[in-house]
Design a protein around this motif. Structure first.
Motif, PDB file in Angstrom:
ATOM      1  N   PHE A 180     -12.214  15.517  -4.548  1.00 42.10           N
ATOM      2  CA  PHE A 180     -12.628  14.414  -3.674  1.00 42.10           C
ATOM      3  C   PHE A 180     -11.899  14.431  -2.342  1.00 42.10           C
ATOM      4  CE2 PHE A 180      -9.120  12.704  -6.270  1.00 42.10           C
ATOM      5  CZ  PHE A 180      -8.250  12.281  -5.269  1.00 42.10           C
ATOM      6  N   VAL A 181     -12.522  13.753  -1.390  1.00 43.52           N
ATOM      7  CA  VAL A 181     -11.946  13.456  -0.078  1.00 43.52           C
ATOM      8  C   VAL A 181     -11.966  11.941   0.030  1.00 43.52           C
ATOM      9  CG1 VAL A 181     -12.240  13.634   2.411  1.00 43.52           C
ATOM     10  CG2 VAL A 181     -12.839  15.566   0.953  1.00 43.52           C
ATOM     11  N   GLY A 182     -10.895  11.336   0.534  1.00 39.58           N
ATOM     12  CA  GLY A 182     -10.893   9.889   0.628  1.00 39.58           C
ATOM     13  C   GLY A 182     -10.059   9.357   1.767  1.00 39.58           C
ATOM     14  N   SER A 183     -10.342   8.116   2.129  1.00 37.19           N
ATOM     15  CA  SER A 183      -9.593   7.423   3.173  1.00 37.19           C
ATOM     16  C   SER A 183      -9.162   6.063   2.648  1.00 37.19           C
ATOM     17  CB  SER A 183     -10.455   7.255   4.428  1.00 37.19           C
ATOM     18  OG  SER A 183      -9.706   6.669   5.485  1.00 37.19           O
ATOM     19  N   ILE A 184      -7.905   5.699   2.913  1.00 32.86           N
ATOM     20  CA  ILE A 184      -7.358   4.424   2.468  1.00 32.86           C
ATOM     21  C   ILE A 184      -6.844   3.663   3.687  1.00 32.86           C
ATOM     22  CG2 ILE A 184      -5.661   3.294   0.973  1.00 32.86           C
ATOM     23  CD1 ILE A 184      -5.512   5.889  -0.636  1.00 32.86           C
ATOM     24  N   GLY A 185      -7.294   2.426   3.815  1.00 32.80           N
ATOM     25  CA  GLY A 185      -6.867   1.623   4.950  1.00 32.80           C
ATOM     26  C   GLY A 185      -7.001   0.146   4.637  1.00 32.80           C
ATOM     27  N   PRO A 186      -6.770  -0.702   5.614  1.00 29.14           N
ATOM     28  CA  PRO A 186      -6.876  -2.155   5.403  1.00 29.14           C
ATOM     29  C   PRO A 186      -8.312  -2.557   5.113  1.00 29.14           C
ATOM     30  CG  PRO A 186      -6.656  -1.664   7.732  1.00 29.14           C
ATOM     31  CD  PRO A 186      -6.423  -0.373   7.013  1.00 29.14           C
ATOM     32  N   THR A 187      -8.501  -3.724   4.516  1.00 27.21           N
ATOM     33  CA  THR A 187      -9.857  -4.177   4.211  1.00 27.21           C
ATOM     34  C   THR A 187     -10.684  -4.396   5.469  1.00 27.21           C
ATOM     35  OG1 THR A 187      -9.002  -6.449   4.076  1.00 27.21           O
ATOM     36  CG2 THR A 187      -9.291  -5.246   1.991  1.00 27.21           C
ATOM     37  N   HIS A 188     -10.037  -4.562   6.619  1.00 31.00           N
ATOM     38  CA  HIS A 188     -10.789  -4.734   7.862  1.00 31.00           C
ATOM     39  C   HIS A 188     -11.048  -3.391   8.550  1.00 31.00           C
ATOM     40  CE1 HIS A 188      -6.499  -5.204   9.220  1.00 31.00           C
ATOM     41  NE2 HIS A 188      -6.926  -4.296  10.090  1.00 31.00           N
ATOM     42  N   MET A 189     -11.028  -2.296   7.803  1.00 26.40           N
ATOM     43  CA  MET A 189     -11.318  -0.992   8.385  1.00 26.40           C
ATOM     44  C   MET A 189     -12.749  -0.945   8.932  1.00 26.40           C
ATOM     45  SD  MET A 189     -12.314   1.604   5.230  1.00 26.40           S
ATOM     46  CE  MET A 189     -10.696   1.677   4.490  1.00 26.40           C
ATOM     47  N   LEU A 209      -3.044  -2.124  -3.746  1.00 20.27           N
ATOM     48  CA  LEU A 209      -4.185  -1.942  -2.850  1.00 20.27           C
ATOM     49  C   LEU A 209      -5.007  -3.225  -2.704  1.00 20.27           C
ATOM     50  CD1 LEU A 209      -5.440   1.577  -4.048  1.00 20.27           C
ATOM     51  CD2 LEU A 209      -3.923   1.043  -2.128  1.00 20.27           C
ATOM     52  N   ILE A 210      -4.407  -4.371  -3.038  1.00 16.32           N
ATOM     53  CA  ILE A 210      -5.134  -5.639  -3.013  1.00 16.32           C
ATOM     54  C   ILE A 210      -5.591  -5.999  -1.599  1.00 16.32           C
ATOM     55  CG2 ILE A 210      -3.121  -7.124  -2.686  1.00 16.32           C
ATOM     56  CD1 ILE A 210      -6.163  -7.783  -5.006  1.00 16.32           C
ATOM     57  N   HIS A 211      -4.873  -5.515  -0.579  1.00 18.91           N
ATOM     58  CA  HIS A 211      -5.265  -5.768   0.805  1.00 18.91           C
ATOM     59  C   HIS A 211      -5.805  -4.501   1.461  1.00 18.91           C
ATOM     60  CE1 HIS A 211      -3.620  -9.790   0.732  1.00 18.91           C
ATOM     61  NE2 HIS A 211      -2.457  -9.331   0.322  1.00 18.91           N
ATOM     62  N   ALA A 212      -6.245  -3.562   0.651  1.00 18.37           N
ATOM     63  CA  ALA A 212      -6.716  -2.290   1.173  1.00 18.37           C
ATOM     64  C   ALA A 212      -8.110  -1.975   0.651  1.00 18.37           C
ATOM     65  CB  ALA A 212      -5.750  -1.163   0.781  1.00 18.37           C
ATOM     66  N   ALA A 213      -8.743  -0.994   1.271  1.00 23.12           N
ATOM     67  CA  ALA A 213     -10.037  -0.494   0.817  1.00 23.12           C
ATOM     68  C   ALA A 213      -9.966   1.019   0.720  1.00 23.12           C
ATOM     69  CB  ALA A 213     -11.145  -0.913   1.780  1.00 23.12           C
ATOM     70  N   VAL A 214     -10.731   1.571  -0.192  1.00 28.24           N
ATOM     71  CA  VAL A 214     -10.737   3.014  -0.434  1.00 28.24           C
ATOM     72  C   VAL A 214     -12.164   3.520  -0.303  1.00 28.24           C
ATOM     73  CG1 VAL A 214     -10.227   4.855  -2.094  1.00 28.24           C
ATOM     74  CG2 VAL A 214      -8.782   2.805  -2.018  1.00 28.24           C
ATOM     75  N   VAL A 215     -12.340   4.551   0.507  1.00 24.64           N
ATOM     76  CA  VAL A 215     -13.648   5.188   0.683  1.00 24.64           C
ATOM     77  C   VAL A 215     -13.522   6.640   0.261  1.00 24.64           C
ATOM     78  CG1 VAL A 215     -15.461   5.828   2.321  1.00 24.64           C
ATOM     79  CG2 VAL A 215     -14.243   3.653   2.599  1.00 24.64           C
ATOM     80  N   THR A 216     -14.354   7.079  -0.667  1.00 28.37           N
ATOM     81  CA  THR A 216     -14.212   8.408  -1.251  1.00 28.37           C
ATOM     82  C   THR A 216     -15.553   9.108  -1.401  1.00 28.37           C
ATOM     83  OG1 THR A 216     -12.342   7.586  -2.552  1.00 28.37           O
ATOM     84  CG2 THR A 216     -13.251   9.688  -3.210  1.00 28.37           C
ATOM     85  N   LEU A 252       0.823  -1.198   0.000  1.00 26.56           N
ATOM     86  CA  LEU A 252       0.000   0.000   0.000  1.00 26.56           C
ATOM     87  C   LEU A 252       0.861   1.253   0.000  1.00 26.56           C
ATOM     88  CD1 LEU A 252      -3.164   0.628   2.163  1.00 26.56           C
ATOM     89  CD2 LEU A 252      -1.401   2.364   1.997  1.00 26.56           C
ATOM     90  N   PHE A 253       1.941   1.227   0.782  1.00 17.53           N
ATOM     91  CA  PHE A 253       2.803   2.407   0.857  1.00 17.53           C
ATOM     92  C   PHE A 253       3.456   2.699  -0.485  1.00 17.53           C
ATOM     93  CE2 PHE A 253       2.985   0.731   5.346  1.00 17.53           C
ATOM     94  CZ  PHE A 253       2.054   1.643   5.824  1.00 17.53           C
ATOM     95  N   ASP A 254       3.746   1.645  -1.248  1.00 18.85           N
ATOM     96  CA  ASP A 254       4.267   1.851  -2.602  1.00 18.85           C
ATOM     97  C   ASP A 254       3.178   2.464  -3.491  1.00 18.85           C
ATOM     98  OD1 ASP A 254       6.747   0.800  -1.960  1.00 18.85           O
ATOM     99  OD2 ASP A 254       6.176  -1.245  -2.527  1.00 18.85           O
ATOM    100  N   ALA A 255       1.949   1.976  -3.319  1.00 14.22           N
ATOM    101  CA  ALA A 255       0.843   2.492  -4.137  1.00 14.22           C
ATOM    102  C   ALA A 255       0.592   3.962  -3.860  1.00 14.22           C
ATOM    103  CB  ALA A 255      -0.424   1.679  -3.874  1.00 14.22           C
ATOM    104  N   LEU A 256       0.832   4.396  -2.621  1.00  8.13           N
ATOM    105  CA  LEU A 256       0.605   5.798  -2.269  1.00  8.13           C
ATOM    106  C   LEU A 256       1.552   6.734  -3.003  1.00  8.13           C
ATOM    107  CD1 LEU A 256      -0.014   5.519   1.588  1.00  8.13           C
ATOM    108  CD2 LEU A 256      -1.707   5.793  -0.233  1.00  8.13           C
ATOM    109  N   GLU A 257       2.670   6.192  -3.478  1.00  7.26           N
ATOM    110  CA  GLU A 257       3.616   7.008  -4.243  1.00  7.26           C
ATOM    111  C   GLU A 257       3.129   7.236  -5.668  1.00  7.26           C
ATOM    112  OE1 GLU A 257       6.310   8.448  -2.969  1.00  7.26           O
ATOM    113  OE2 GLU A 257       5.760   7.620  -1.021  1.00  7.26           O
ATOM    114  N   GLU A 258       2.224   6.379  -6.139  1.00 13.24           N
ATOM    115  CA  GLU A 258       1.694   6.503  -7.501  1.00 13.24           C
ATOM    116  C   GLU A 258       0.491   7.447  -7.479  1.00 13.24           C
ATOM    117  OE1 GLU A 258       3.153   5.258 -10.081  1.00 13.24           O
ATOM    118  OE2 GLU A 258       4.668   4.183  -8.906  1.00 13.24           O
ATOM    119  N   ARG A 259       0.781   8.726  -7.406  1.00 11.64           N
ATOM    120  CA  ARG A 259      -0.291   9.701  -7.198  1.00 11.64           C
ATOM    121  C   ARG A 259      -1.241   9.793  -8.383  1.00 11.64           C
ATOM    122  NH1 ARG A 259       0.966  14.421  -3.006  1.00 11.64           N
ATOM    123  NH2 ARG A 259       1.919  13.100  -1.418  1.00 11.64           N
TER     124      ARG A 259
END
Length: 364
Positions: free
Chosen positions: A323-332, A291-298, A252-259
């Protein structure tokens, strides 16, 4: 009845796993939920849910954990989004009302959203392509160049240098900018560009006749700007400290670099929200390996109504400008995250709606 009870069991498993991040067994469900059936029946339902792809058993003797499909069912069947507490609502206004300009507001919004959710918060600046012209100023800066300064309805300031063979007089530049402001105010930049090309000028403005096309091109260039650098992010370090999720969250941290990837994903989600006003993508739904183990809420903010009739949809729908969004684990905690994202988006929409009397200070 069996299917209904089975899905109640699924919801209970998801709720417990979100709370504990531990595999959930039948005994725990009996103890924590009023399911009114035996432990054997619960085990049978959990086994069926596993066969249907809603749950998975990490180890032979362990309880079950939700799959992506299980989370999706849980999110889709959330009857309501739990409202924020009075303390949280007060915190939004207390923290954000002290901002000094738009950029400060967006950075503060990201920080506050991250604090509410314990996850990564991402807030995008208003898109120039969806913003509307509030004021144009044409300023001569050399013998052959003019600076076009555009202030949008969201308080953003964009600049573009126009190169000319002969510099028009200041009076003529003022006349041209006054004409554009009068006839194109409240249009999107792309709509304004189309209208500028249709403008006709009298003999007293002969020396600015070359400018309309150049100005229209400048407006189109601004509207096409990618602006992937205009993302305000907060909470990466907070999420990194969640040691239990470190392995799954590393990509996920790598994905955050891909703006640019995040911009595309979250813009798309914000423009196609559900009836609760949010868009949710879980795991593979993000189409992003990291983001395969993450979820995105926007959620989108600053939804604007079409008024110029040039480049807007014919269905009359409102469209968010960012937009406003939150990114976290799928168990958020989906309910809490959705409520927080929606509340911050609502605040920013109101904030932008009140900028009509303070655009200059916002842009400073």
């Amino acid at each position: 009845m069996t299917q209904t009870r089975r899905m109640q069991v699924l919801r209970a498993v998801v709720e417990d796993y979100i709370r504990t991040q531990e595999p959930v067994g039948s005994a725990a469900l009996i103890a924590r939920h009023d399911l009114h059936v035996s432990s054997a029946t619960i085990r049978k339902d959990m086994s069926a849910l596993e066969e249907e792809g809603y749950l998975v058993q990490p180890h032979t003797s362990a309880g079950r954990v939700p799959t992506e499909r299980g989370y999706r069912y849980f999110v889709d069947t959330l009857a309501t989004v739990v409202p924020l507490s009075e303390t949280q609502r007060r915190a939004i206004h207390t923290f954000l009302d002290d901002s000094v300009n738009l950029q400060d507001t967006l950075q503060r919004a990201a920080h506050l959203l991250s604090r509410f959710t314990g996850q990564v918060a991402v807030v995008a600046s208003p898109s120039l392509s969806k913003s509307r012209l509030w004021h144009l100023e044409l300023v001569p800066v050399s013998a052959n160049s003019i600076l076009a300064v555009v202030v949008t309805d969201t308080g953003r300031v964009a600049q573009h240098v126009l190169s000319v063979a002969q510099l028009p007089s200041r009076d003529h530049l003022r006349s041209l900018s006054d004409t554009v402001n009068e006839r194109c105010g409240s249009m999107t930049l792309r709509a304004a560009a189309a209208h500028i090309r249709t403008l006709r000028y009298g003999d007293d403005l002969q020396d600015v006749r070359e400018l309309p096309d150049m100005l229209a091109q400048a407006f189109e260039s601004m509207a096409d700007e990618e602006r992937t650098h205009e993302l305000f992010m907060s909470g990466v370090s907070t999420l990194a400290h969640q040691q239990a999720s470190a392995q799954d969250l590393a990509p996920l941290f790598d994905a955050l670099e891909e703006r640019a990837v995040l911009m595309h994903l979250m813009t798309e989600l914000s423009e196609t929200p559900d009836v609760r006003g949010v868009g949710v993508a879980i795991g593979s739904e993000t189409n992003t390996p990291g983001l395969i183990h993450a979820a995105v809420v926007t959620s989108g903010y600053g939804a604007s109504e079409s008024s110029d009739g040039v480049d807007t949809p014919t269905d009359g729908m409102h469209e968010p400008i960012a937009f406003v969004g939150s990114i976290g684990p799928t168990h958020m905690n989906y309910a809490a995250t959705m409520a927080s994202v929606r509340a911050v988006a609502k605040y920013l929409t109101t904030f932008l709606g009140n900028t009509g009397t303070s655009k200059t200070s916002m842009a400073s």
